[in-house]
Design a protein around this motif. Structure first.
Motif, PDB file in Angstrom:
ATOM      1  N   HIS A   1      11.924 -23.179 -22.689  1.00  0.00           N
ATOM      2  CA  HIS A   1      11.091 -24.013 -21.826  1.00  0.00           C
ATOM      3  C   HIS A   1      11.132 -25.486 -22.225  1.00  0.00           C
ATOM      4  N   ALA A   2      11.485 -25.758 -23.475  1.00  0.00           N
ATOM      5  CA  ALA A   2      11.544 -27.135 -23.980  1.00  0.00           C
ATOM      6  C   ALA A   2      12.344 -27.107 -25.271  1.00  0.00           C
ATOM      7  N   ARG A   3      13.546 -27.680 -25.240  1.00  0.00           N
ATOM      8  CA  ARG A   3      14.464 -27.527 -26.379  1.00  0.00           C
ATOM      9  C   ARG A   3      13.957 -28.170 -27.664  1.00  0.00           C
ATOM     10  N   ASN A   4      12.955 -29.033 -27.563  1.00  0.00           N
ATOM     11  CA  ASN A   4      12.417 -29.678 -28.763  1.00  0.00           C
ATOM     12  C   ASN A   4      11.227 -28.915 -29.343  1.00  0.00           C
ATOM     13  N   ARG A   5      10.976 -27.723 -28.806  1.00  0.00           N
ATOM     14  CA  ARG A   5       9.852 -26.893 -29.263  1.00  0.00           C
ATOM     15  C   ARG A   5      10.359 -25.638 -29.953  1.00  0.00           C
ATOM     16  N   VAL A   6       9.537 -25.089 -30.860  1.00  0.00           N
ATOM     17  CA  VAL A   6       9.917 -23.866 -31.553  1.00  0.00           C
ATOM     18  C   VAL A   6       9.854 -22.690 -30.589  1.00  0.00           C
ATOM     19  N   SER A   7      10.567 -21.630 -30.949  1.00  0.00           N
ATOM     20  CA  SER A   7      10.547 -20.404 -30.160  1.00  0.00           C
ATOM     21  C   SER A   7       9.460 -19.450 -30.623  1.00  0.00           C
ATOM     22  N   GLY A   8       8.946 -19.676 -31.837  1.00  0.00           N
ATOM     23  CA  GLY A   8       8.128 -18.676 -32.500  1.00  0.00           C
ATOM     24  C   GLY A   8       9.027 -17.745 -33.284  1.00  0.00           C
ATOM     25  N   GLY A   9       8.443 -16.971 -34.194  1.00  0.00           N
ATOM     26  CA  GLY A   9       9.239 -16.062 -35.016  1.00  0.00           C
ATOM     27  C   GLY A   9       8.372 -14.929 -35.514  1.00  0.00           C
ATOM     28  N   SER A  10       8.958 -14.010 -36.249  1.00  0.00           N
ATOM     29  CA  SER A  10      10.316 -14.100 -36.733  1.00  0.00           C
ATOM     30  C   SER A  10      11.367 -13.606 -35.750  1.00  0.00           C
ATOM     31  N   SER A  11      10.930 -12.872 -34.700  1.00  0.00           N
ATOM     32  CA  SER A  11      11.879 -12.347 -33.713  1.00  0.00           C
ATOM     33  C   SER A  11      12.211 -13.428 -32.700  1.00  0.00           C
ATOM     34  N   SER A  12      12.691 -14.542 -33.202  1.00  0.00           N
ATOM     35  CA  SER A  12      12.846 -15.758 -32.408  1.00  0.00           C
ATOM     36  C   SER A  12      13.908 -15.638 -31.322  1.00  0.00           C
ATOM     37  N   GLY A  13      15.127 -15.237 -31.721  1.00  0.00           N
ATOM     38  CA  GLY A  13      16.196 -15.123 -30.745  1.00  0.00           C
ATOM     39  C   GLY A  13      15.957 -14.032 -29.728  1.00  0.00           C
ATOM     40  N   SER A  14      15.245 -12.980 -30.132  1.00  0.00           N
ATOM     41  CA  SER A  14      14.945 -11.890 -29.203  1.00  0.00           C
ATOM     42  C   SER A  14      14.083 -12.395 -28.047  1.00  0.00           C
ATOM     43  N   ALA A  15      13.060 -13.179 -28.360  1.00  0.00           N
ATOM     44  CA  ALA A  15      12.190 -13.723 -27.315  1.00  0.00           C
ATOM     45  C   ALA A  15      12.923 -14.748 -26.468  1.00  0.00           C
ATOM     46  N   ALA A  16      13.639 -15.667 -27.127  1.00  0.00           N
ATOM     47  CA  ALA A  16      14.328 -16.732 -26.398  1.00  0.00           C
ATOM     48  C   ALA A  16      15.401 -16.178 -25.473  1.00  0.00           C
ATOM     49  N   SER A  17      16.105 -15.127 -25.900  1.00  0.00           N
ATOM     50  CA  SER A  17      17.189 -14.585 -25.073  1.00  0.00           C
ATOM     51  C   SER A  17      16.648 -13.934 -23.809  1.00  0.00           C
ATOM     52  N   VAL A  18      15.468 -13.335 -23.880  1.00  0.00           N
ATOM     53  CA  VAL A  18      14.847 -12.755 -22.682  1.00  0.00           C
ATOM     54  C   VAL A  18      14.309 -13.864 -21.788  1.00  0.00           C
ATOM     55  N   ALA A  19      13.648 -14.852 -22.389  1.00  0.00           N
ATOM     56  CA  ALA A  19      13.081 -15.962 -21.606  1.00  0.00           C
ATOM     57  C   ALA A  19      14.158 -16.743 -20.871  1.00  0.00           C
ATOM     58  N   ALA A  20      15.343 -16.873 -21.477  1.00  0.00           N
ATOM     59  CA  ALA A  20      16.431 -17.655 -20.885  1.00  0.00           C
ATOM     60  C   ALA A  20      17.310 -16.838 -19.946  1.00  0.00           C
ATOM     61  N   GLY A  21      17.021 -15.548 -19.789  1.00  0.00           N
ATOM     62  CA  GLY A  21      17.815 -14.723 -18.891  1.00  0.00           C
ATOM     63  C   GLY A  21      19.159 -14.323 -19.450  1.00  0.00           C
ATOM     64  N   LEU A  22      19.290 -14.308 -20.778  1.00  0.00           N
ATOM     65  CA  LEU A  22      20.550 -13.881 -21.392  1.00  0.00           C
ATOM     66  C   LEU A  22      20.631 -12.361 -21.451  1.00  0.00           C
ATOM     67  N   VAL A  23      19.488 -11.708 -21.551  1.00  0.00           N
ATOM     68  CA  VAL A  23      19.361 -10.250 -21.494  1.00  0.00           C
ATOM     69  C   VAL A  23      18.041  -9.936 -20.794  1.00  0.00           C
ATOM     70  N   PRO A  24      17.932  -8.745 -20.185  1.00  0.00           N
ATOM     71  CA  PRO A  24      16.670  -8.403 -19.528  1.00  0.00           C
ATOM     72  C   PRO A  24      15.602  -7.927 -20.502  1.00  0.00           C
ATOM     73  N   ALA A  25      16.007  -7.529 -21.717  1.00  0.00           N
ATOM     74  CA  ALA A  25      15.057  -7.068 -22.719  1.00  0.00           C
ATOM     75  C   ALA A  25      15.724  -7.112 -24.077  1.00  0.00           C
ATOM     76  N   SER A  26      14.923  -7.067 -25.126  1.00  0.00           N
ATOM     77  CA  SER A  26      15.473  -7.090 -26.480  1.00  0.00           C
ATOM     78  C   SER A  26      14.532  -6.348 -27.418  1.00  0.00           C
ATOM     79  N   LEU A  27      15.098  -5.897 -28.535  1.00  0.00           N
ATOM     80  CA  LEU A  27      14.311  -5.241 -29.565  1.00  0.00           C
ATOM     81  C   LEU A  27      13.916  -6.262 -30.628  1.00  0.00           C
ATOM     82  N   GLY A  28      12.666  -6.193 -31.075  1.00  0.00           N
ATOM     83  CA  GLY A  28      12.184  -7.091 -32.119  1.00  0.00           C
ATOM     84  C   GLY A  28      11.366  -6.328 -33.137  1.00  0.00           C
ATOM     85  N   GLY A  29      10.774  -7.063 -34.059  1.00  0.00           N
ATOM     86  CA  GLY A  29       9.929  -6.459 -35.081  1.00  0.00           C
ATOM     87  C   GLY A  29       8.688  -7.291 -35.287  1.00  0.00           C
TER      88      GLY A  29
END
Length: 488
Positions: A159-187
């Protein structure tokens, strides 16, 4: 191939559908029904992942392998397979062991480690026909809340490249938000699914601890660790939960959005104590919307010392169990490193933190006696107070803002500003630690954007083992509040 695709029960011309906007259930149905092929869908997601590589959402993508798996899925479908996730690519946090695909745990030293087995949850989604598009970026050893990784880069908020994604499952959330995958597994141990879900504007589901299998996933705490998922809708989380657990009791009909007779609790003294005014304003507006939809809202008070109690208990367990949990995991899965080697290779800030709270001789380490007191006295007291909300007040879920603020700036992630106060980034988990402390199921729903266009999350926590009820209620609430579009 059909000229239309079914999306949420409606047929839409295929040539106007952007594959990146398909949710998990819709993508799976489209492949099963022959509206699209897995190969075409996977190819579109791979192209999008290349275009948005600067988000640092993935550490590893094996394009050749996933493309071949997609073609195999199309052959299986032609042969009659109707597996529930057939041919749908998912993201997988790089703390999950994946057979034949590198698993780094976020560490430079394990960049080329290729496991001989899948984590149990990965095995479950593969058995349902899903493909692994790639391994999502994460904070080193899942130890952090902002999405910074020294080796693989800061995961950026779609939503804003100068902002954090949150963590620790950071890429999992960002990849779903950006439409790279429809879902992801996190912890999630203290908020590592729900915090990034809130910041990235997606749904993040943390099941009751132990409901989803944890075997084969890099641990922090055997008491607190939970595997779970990110998706763009509650329906998609229900589908994943059914695939992983076999539990079908959370299925919901499309017209069941009536909240009459539903009792929802919130604790303003505990969960609105340190919250940005804009986040609090949106939360209170959501509560009014739910009341207007028929829900009964009851205010509860969990006690003056509740926040201090859950902070002390949860973080104490978190740190005390880390060394043993990691050492055991490395041995059991033949991972070519040691706890000591991992510690020596950590980025300076994290190494300092481990030296302070994780190593037995650290100045902030929890003693064995204090740890036992937490398990035997503090956790039961936390459970007793939460049970009062669920039992004495008859609440089905407890509501709160998922995070006390929207996503901080990347350059200000060590110390964040919340409601005019400069506080440690650990405060980002101030609300999520409540469910984590005693293993409750929790789900974060996106409920709108701030004036700056940053997502705001609503957390729903259920009683122990009430995952199906929680998911059904979350689906109803989502029906009232609406879903959020893909970020980019």
């Amino acid at each position: 191939m059909n000229d239309t695709i079914a999306i949420s029960g409606h047929r839409v011309p295929r040539d106007i559908v952007d594959p990146s906007t398909l949710g998990l259930a819709d993508a799976a149905a489209a492949i099963r029904q022959g509206d699209i092929t897995s190969e075409a869908y996977t190819g579109a997601l791979l192209a999008r992942a290349r275009t948005l590589a600067e988000l640092n959402a993935f550490i590893t993508i094996d394009e050749t392998a996933v493309s071949e798996a997609a073609r195999d899925a199309d052959k299986a479908r032609a042969a009659g397979s109707a597996a529930p996730l057939l041919g749908v690519p998912l993201g997988v946090k790089d703390s999950y062991l994946t057979k034949g695909l590198p698993t780094s745990l976020g560490l430079d030293s394990l960049a080329h480690f290729v496991p001989r087995e899948d984590a149990d949850a990965v095995r479950a989604v593969k058995r349902a026909g899903a493909l692994v598009l790639g391994k999502n970026n994460l904070v080193e050893m899942s130890y952090g809340l902002t999405g910074h990784n020294a080796r693989y880069g800061q995961v950026k908020n779609p939503h804003a490249r100068n902002r954090v994604s949150g963590g620790s499952s950071s890429g999992s959330a960002a990849s779903v938000a950006a439409g790279l995958v429809p879902a992801s597994l996190g912890g999630d141990t203290v908020g590592s699914i729900r915090v990034p879900a809130s910041f990235c504007g997606v749904v993040g589901f943390k099941p009751t601890t132990g409901r989803w299998p944890r075997n084969g996933v890099g641990p922090i705490s055997h008491t607190l660790d939970t595997t779970g998922a990110f998706a763009r809708s509650v329906e998609d989380c229900i589908l994943l939960d059914r695939v992983v657990t076999g539990d079908r009791t959370a299925e919901v009909s499309e017209d069941s959005y009536d909240l009459k007779g539903v009792r929802l609790a919130f604790a303003p003294r505990q969960f609105l104590d340190l919250v940005d005014p804009e986040v609090e304003g949106r939360f209170r507006e959501v509560v009014r919307q739910l009341q207007d939809a028929g829900a009964e809202i009851v205010e509860v008070d969990l006690g003056d010392d509740f926040n201090a109690l859950i902070q002390t208990a949860t973080w104490g367990i978190f740190a005390h169990e880390t060394m043993g949990a990691i050492s055991d995991f490395l041995r059991r899965h033949d991972i070519p490193t040691t706890f000591e080697a991992i510690y020596d290779g950590l980025k300076p800030q994290l190494r300092q933190a481990w030296g302070h709270i994780v190593l037995p001789g650290g100045a902030g380490a929890v003693s064995a006696e204090a740890y036992q007191t937490t398990l035997n006295v503090r956790r039961p007291e936390i459970q007793r107070r939460l049970d009062k909300a669920f039992v004495a007040h008859g609440a089905q879920v407890i509501l709160q803002p998922t995070t006390p603020c929207t996503a901080p700036l990347i350059e200000e992630q060590a110390t964040v500003r919340i409601s005019g106060q400069d506080v440690s980034y650990l405060a980002l988990a101030n609300h999520t630690v409540s469910a984590s402390s005693v293993g409750l199921p929790g789900i974060s729903l996106p409920v709108g954007l701030s004036r700056a266009g940053l997502p705001i999350g609503l957390e729903l926590d259920g009683s122990l083992g009430s995952d199906s009820t929680l998911l059904v209620l979350a689906r109803k609430i989502e029906g009232v509040l609406g879903t959020q579009p893909t970020a980019i």
